[in-house]
Enzyme design. Structure first.
Site, short mmCIF file in Angstrom:
data_model
loop_
_atom_site.label_atom_id
_atom_site.label_comp_id
_atom_site.label_asym_id
_atom_site.label_seq_id
_atom_site.Cartn_x
_atom_site.Cartn_y
_atom_site.Cartn_z
N HIS A 1 -9.40 1.42 5.60
CA HIS A 1 -8.07 1.61 6.22
C HIS A 1 -8.21 2.57 7.40
O HIS A 1 -9.02 3.50 7.36
CB HIS A 1 -7.10 2.16 5.17
CG HIS A 1 -5.68 2.11 5.65
ND1 HIS A 1 -5.17 3.03 6.55
CD2 HIS A 1 -4.67 1.23 5.39
CE1 HIS A 1 -3.91 2.71 6.81
NE2 HIS A 1 -3.58 1.62 6.12
N GLU B 1 -4.84 -4.54 11.10
CA GLU B 1 -3.80 -3.51 11.18
C GLU B 1 -3.98 -2.73 12.48
O GLU B 1 -4.77 -1.77 12.54
CB GLU B 1 -3.91 -2.54 10.01
CG GLU B 1 -3.70 -3.17 8.65
CD GLU B 1 -3.20 -2.16 7.63
OE1 GLU B 1 -2.18 -2.43 7.01
OE2 GLU B 1 -3.82 -1.09 7.47
N GLY C 1 4.96 1.54 4.45
CA GLY C 1 6.25 2.19 4.20
C GLY C 1 7.28 1.30 3.51
O GLY C 1 7.94 1.73 2.56
N GLU D 1 -6.54 4.98 8.27
CA GLU D 1 -6.35 6.40 7.91
C GLU D 1 -7.62 6.98 7.29
O GLU D 1 -7.90 8.17 7.43
CB GLU D 1 -5.13 6.52 6.99
CG GLU D 1 -3.83 6.30 7.76
CD GLU D 1 -2.70 5.67 6.97
OE1 GLU D 1 -2.75 5.65 5.74
OE2 GLU D 1 -1.75 5.18 7.63
N ASN E 1 0.87 -1.18 0.00
CA ASN E 1 0.00 0.00 0.00
C ASN E 1 0.90 1.23 0.00
O ASN E 1 1.50 1.56 1.02
CB ASN E 1 -0.89 -0.03 1.26
CG ASN E 1 -1.70 1.24 1.43
OD1 ASN E 1 -1.78 2.07 0.52
ND2 ASN E 1 -2.32 1.40 2.59
N TRP E 2 1.00 1.87 -1.16
CA TRP E 2 1.90 3.03 -1.27
C TRP E 2 1.36 4.26 -0.56
O TRP E 2 2.06 5.25 -0.43
CB TRP E 2 2.11 3.38 -2.75
CG TRP E 2 3.03 2.45 -3.48
CD1 TRP E 2 3.70 1.37 -2.97
CD2 TRP E 2 3.39 2.52 -4.87
NE1 TRP E 2 4.44 0.78 -3.95
CE2 TRP E 2 4.28 1.46 -5.12
CE3 TRP E 2 3.05 3.37 -5.92
CZ2 TRP E 2 4.82 1.23 -6.38
CZ3 TRP E 2 3.60 3.14 -7.17
CH2 TRP E 2 4.47 2.09 -7.40
N LYS E 3 0.10 4.24 -0.16
CA LYS E 3 -0.55 5.43 0.42
C LYS E 3 -0.36 6.61 -0.53
O LYS E 3 -0.39 6.41 -1.74
CB LYS E 3 -0.01 5.68 1.83
CG LYS E 3 -0.10 4.42 2.70
CD LYS E 3 0.11 4.64 4.15
CE LYS E 3 -0.05 3.32 4.90
NZ LYS E 3 0.04 3.43 6.34
N GLY F 1 3.08 2.58 10.69
CA GLY F 1 4.04 3.66 10.46
C GLY F 1 4.84 4.04 11.69
O GLY F 1 5.49 5.08 11.72
N SER G 1 3.98 -1.89 10.25
CA SER G 1 5.43 -1.97 10.39
C SER G 1 6.02 -3.32 9.97
O SER G 1 7.00 -3.79 10.56
CB SER G 1 5.85 -1.62 11.83
OG SER G 1 5.49 -0.29 12.13
P1 13P Z 1 3.32 0.59 7.59
O1 13P Z 1 3.78 -0.71 6.98
O2 13P Z 1 4.03 1.79 7.06
O3 13P Z 1 3.32 0.51 9.09
O4 13P Z 1 1.78 0.78 7.16
C1 13P Z 1 0.91 -0.28 7.29
C2 13P Z 1 -0.33 0.06 6.56
O5 13P Z 1 -1.05 0.96 6.95
C3 13P Z 1 -0.64 -0.71 5.34
O6 13P Z 1 -1.93 -0.48 4.91
#
Ligand code: 13P
Length: 252
Positions: A100, A171, A238, A102, A9-11, A177, A216
């Site tokens: 998600h 998650e 990430g 976020e 997931n590149w966000k 993150g 993470s």
């Molecule tokens: P990280 O791997 O950066 O912690 O993010 C996880 C995430 O939100 C994947 O959707």
């Protein structure tokens, strides 16, 4: 036997140049073959889907699928800024992340909206990746399983047997993150609780649904996480931005 699935997931990251380098590097890394029984996907931001679909085709990247990071809860119409699931299907997406943390945190998405989005994704012929997870306060107050199972219960109410065609991503918000990965045992315990809850509804759904861990994930913790019986892969944020690291996680 459930396949192991790794989804990047590149966000809100990427650029035309860096996307090209990423796909080229991953294509080179996958060219010598990948472990069998595994699936891989990458979810770039909407504006890059078309470019990434073309690059995947150009490099004949049979091992890598495309996904999106969100979809509208509506079919079509006057919803400025939204993207319909059917449009994502047209862009060659096979997976769509919904709910998600976020989106839940910054866009006030609630479980009912998440389930409506998952339905749209299913109706369009793709796999929703339904995210659930607790905050650090919820975990510290001993309510982690109750919170996550509450999120799952809402999905069961709406999606019913169609959950068998979904993926679930656990998650924990405190692990996203932050570099604070859940220990393999903590993640396994939650995945087991989710599967047990699904089993009370339908044994077949519980045994077939893939439950990914996210938060993470890196190449140095993926092996231990993926070895757990109820962890069917990872949703990687990430670390997926670095193609070498993504490849290392895919091979973990
Ligand atoms: P990280 O791997 O950066 O912690 O993010 C996880 C995430 O939100 C994947 O959707």
């Amino acid at each position: 036997m459930r396949p192991l699935i790794v989804i990047g997931n590149w966000k809100m990251n990427g650029s035309p140049d860096s996307n090209q380098d990423w796909i080229k590097t991953v294509a080179r890394g996958m060219e010598s073959g990948m472990p069998s029984g595994r699936k891989f996907a990458v979810c770039p931001p909407f504006p890059f889907l078309s470019q990434c679909a073309a690059l995947i085709k150009e490099h004949s990247l049979a091992f890598l699928s495309l996904g999106a990071q969100d979809a509208s809860a509506h079919i079509s119409g006057a919803y400025t800024g939204e993207v319909a699931a059917s449009m994502l299907k047209e862009m060659a997406c096979q997976y769509v992340i919904v709910g998600h943390s976020e989106r839940r945190q910054f866009h006030q998405e609630v479980d009912e909206v998440v389930a409506a989005k998952a339905l749209q994704v299913l109706d369009a012929g793709m796999t929703p990746v339904i995210c659930v997870g607790e905050t650090s306060d919820e975990r510290n107050s001993g309510r982690a399983i109750e919170v996550v199972c509450g999120q799952i219960a809402k999905q069961v109410t709406v999606l019913q047997d169609r959950l068998v065609d979904c993926l679930i991503a656990y998650e924990p918000v405190w692990a996203i993150g932050t570099g604070k990965v859940a220990s393999a045992q903590v993640a396994q315990d939650m995945h087991h609780a989710i599967r047990q809850q699904l089993g009370e509804f339908n044994e077949d759904v519980a045994s077939h649904v893939g439950i990914l861990y996210g938060g993470s994930v890196k190449s140095d913790n993926a092996v231990e996480l993926f070895a757990m019986p109820d962890i069917d892969g990872g949703l990687v944020g990430g670390a997926s931005l670095n193609p070498q690291e993504f490849l290392a996680i895919c091979k973990a």
